[in-house]
Scaffold this motif. Structure first.
Motif, PDB file in Angstrom:
ATOM      1  N   GLU A  47       0.858  -1.191   0.000  1.00 32.70           N
ATOM      2  CA  GLU A  47       0.000   0.000   0.000  1.00 32.70           C
ATOM      3  C   GLU A  47       0.891   1.237   0.000  1.00 32.70           C
ATOM      4  OE1 GLU A  47      -0.665   0.282   4.805  1.00 32.70           O
ATOM      5  OE2 GLU A  47      -2.104  -0.885   3.616  1.00 32.70           O
ATOM      6  N   PRO A  48       0.327   2.407  -0.293  1.00 34.97           N
ATOM      7  CA  PRO A  48       1.154   3.628  -0.273  1.00 34.97           C
ATOM      8  C   PRO A  48       1.858   3.796   1.072  1.00 34.97           C
ATOM      9  CG  PRO A  48      -0.985   4.075  -1.246  1.00 34.97           C
ATOM     10  CD  PRO A  48      -1.068   2.677  -0.689  1.00 34.97           C
ATOM     11  N   GLU A  49       3.129   4.179   1.032  1.00 34.98           N
ATOM     12  CA  GLU A  49       3.876   4.330   2.278  1.00 34.98           C
ATOM     13  C   GLU A  49       4.913   5.432   2.141  1.00 34.98           C
ATOM     14  OE1 GLU A  49       7.198   1.141   2.630  1.00 34.98           O
ATOM     15  OE2 GLU A  49       5.412   0.069   1.926  1.00 34.98           O
ATOM     16  N   ASP A  50       5.513   5.811   3.256  1.00 34.66           N
ATOM     17  CA  ASP A  50       6.542   6.845   3.279  1.00 34.66           C
ATOM     18  C   ASP A  50       7.820   6.275   2.659  1.00 34.66           C
ATOM     19  OD1 ASP A  50       8.252   8.923   3.757  1.00 34.66           O
ATOM     20  OD2 ASP A  50       8.144   8.811   5.957  1.00 34.66           O
ATOM     21  N   LEU A  51       8.259   6.872   1.560  1.00 36.59           N
ATOM     22  CA  LEU A  51       9.430   6.374   0.839  1.00 36.59           C
ATOM     23  C   LEU A  51      10.683   7.200   1.123  1.00 36.59           C
ATOM     24  CD1 LEU A  51       7.684   5.744  -2.601  1.00 36.59           C
ATOM     25  CD2 LEU A  51       8.157   4.063  -0.811  1.00 36.59           C
ATOM     26  N   THR A  52      10.619   8.063   2.118  1.00 39.83           N
ATOM     27  CA  THR A  52      11.763   8.912   2.456  1.00 39.83           C
ATOM     28  C   THR A  52      13.010   8.075   2.722  1.00 39.83           C
ATOM     29  OG1 THR A  52      10.274  10.532   3.456  1.00 39.83           O
ATOM     30  CG2 THR A  52      12.607  10.688   4.024  1.00 39.83           C
ATOM     31  N   GLY A  53      14.108   8.418   2.054  1.00 44.16           N
ATOM     32  CA  GLY A  53      15.378   7.735   2.280  1.00 44.16           C
ATOM     33  C   GLY A  53      15.485   6.350   1.673  1.00 44.16           C
ATOM     34  N   VAL A  94       5.010   2.257  -7.435  1.00 47.63           N
ATOM     35  CA  VAL A  94       5.894   2.259  -8.606  1.00 47.63           C
ATOM     36  C   VAL A  94       6.050   3.672  -9.175  1.00 47.63           C
ATOM     37  CG1 VAL A  94       6.095   1.533 -11.025  1.00 47.63           C
ATOM     38  CG2 VAL A  94       5.565  -0.141  -9.253  1.00 47.63           C
ATOM     39  N   ILE A  95       4.941   4.344  -9.422  1.00 48.47           N
ATOM     40  CA  ILE A  95       5.009   5.691  -9.992  1.00 48.47           C
ATOM     41  C   ILE A  95       5.744   6.632  -9.042  1.00 48.47           C
ATOM     42  CG2 ILE A  95       3.672   7.694 -10.736  1.00 48.47           C
ATOM     43  CD1 ILE A  95       3.703   5.395 -12.740  1.00 48.47           C
ATOM     44  N   GLU A  96       5.472   6.515  -7.762  1.00 49.05           N
ATOM     45  CA  GLU A  96       6.120   7.388  -6.774  1.00 49.05           C
ATOM     46  C   GLU A  96       7.638   7.179  -6.789  1.00 49.05           C
ATOM     47  OE1 GLU A  96       1.911   6.950  -5.865  1.00 49.05           O
ATOM     48  OE2 GLU A  96       3.507   5.483  -6.233  1.00 49.05           O
TER      49      GLU A  96
END
Length: 350
Positions: A47-53, A94-96
């Protein structure tokens, strides 16, 4: 650079794509890039998640790769295994992730990856990617359209016809062709669904096999001869490579099973044949506007007539693939080839 290597998908060449992606990822990491190997269909996470770092832990975030199966992948099983069961082709995040990357290295093969659809979507999202654009990808993928363009521009190619499943000529005598012939899917890759038909009894089986994969097929003259390929980088031809399968023709098994074919680069050819074949490869690249890199496949018959079969806009980058061998013949190792592809692709966005 932060790079996403995009692989997998829902093509019959899914397994091959992963091996290409793994090789490219490893090579770019040796060049000190931060690289995430990403399955375009399965995505990252559920699911959408924080991708920071995330590029700081790129190996942990990368898809795992097993290898190329002797059989084509069970795509229905792949679809059922995706947890979110979304109708969207792009998997979670994927897009993010692609938008966060400095460049997406396209390691996809076959449907969606090579037919221009993902390229068109990325253009709309403002995502930078390697290889040629959506229109040239689509033209090269559709063998009927590309063959028409070959003929219009005096690029020799085997004579043939196309037919759809709804308008199929099951009686071979009505095709206007002679045996032996070749039956193949119109937009497929890795020689999946390709048959050499030598008798009318084999014709129906070949139709069934080709239509198993697509709704439109090509039937063309069988050219008895030697098989070659010519890579083109930035519209300049590489050395010609000859492929001599130990058994049969250059099918799915012979392409990806080590030791199944003898590959010679540079090919042992008279200089005028080499120059002509390289010239046709560069002409195909110009006619179809194949930016960055591509690979053209050829046959040479016993009378030294050259025939161009097709153009591949995202050629394989496995340990036995042809383009890396051709590049190595001019002193460009695999890491440098991957880096060069990124450098040329970046020019599109300057």
């Amino acid at each position: 650079m932060n790079i996403v290597v995009l692989a997998g998908g829902l093509s019959t060449e899914r397994d091959v794509s992963f091996v290409t992606g793994k090789n490219v990822s490893d090579a770019l990491r040796r060049k000190n890039h931060n690289v995430i190997l990403l399955d375009v269909f399965m995505g990252y996470g559920d699911e959408p998640e924080d991708l920071t770092g995330i590029f700081d832990r790129c190996e942990e975030a990368s898809a795992s790769v097993t290898g190329i199966s002797a059989e084509t992948p069970d795509l229905e099983a792949v679809k059922k295994s995706r947890k979110d069961q979304s109708s969207c082709f792009f998997g979670p995040n994927v897009i993010e992730l692609c938008r966060m990357a400095d460049m997406v290295f396209m390691a996809l093969h076959g449907e969606n990856g090579e037919d221009g659809r993902i390229q068109a979507a990325f253009d709309l999202y403002g995502i930078k990617y390697t290889g040629t654009g959506y229109l040239s990808s689509a033209l090269a993928m559709d063998k009927e359209l590309s063959k028409r363009m070959f003929l219009t521009n005096h690029i020799p190619t085997p004579a043939g016809i196309s037919m759809s499943k709804d308008n199929c000529l099951s009686d071979f005598s009505k095709t206007g062709l002679k045996l032996p012939c070749v039956v193949k899917p119109c937009c497929g890759g890795s020689s999946i669904g390709v048959s050499i038909v030598r008798t009318e009894e084999d014709y129906q089986k070949a139709l069934d096999d080709a239509f198993r994969w697509e709704e439109k097929i090509i039937i063309e003259d069988y050219i008895k001869g030697r098989e070659f390929s010519v890579g083109v980088i930035d519209f300049q031809a590489l050395p010609v490579i000859e492929i001599a399968p130990l058994e049969g023709f250059y099918d799915y098994k012979n392409k990806y099973a080590a030791g199944s074919a003898v590959e010679t680069c540079p090919a042992e050819l008279p200089s005028h044949i080499t120059k002509a074949m390289q010239g046709y490869a560069e002409q195909v690249a110009r006619v179809l506007n194949l930016e960055t890199y591509a690979r053209m496949d050829f046959l040479l018959d016993e009378q030294e007539n050259i025939y161009c079969l097709e153009a591949n806009t995202l050629p394989g980058m496995t340990s036995v693939s042809l383009l890396p061998q051709e590049a190595l013949a001019v002193g460009m190792d695999f890491e440098s080839l991957c880096e060069r592809i990124i450098q040329i692709s970046m020019k599109k966005y300057e």
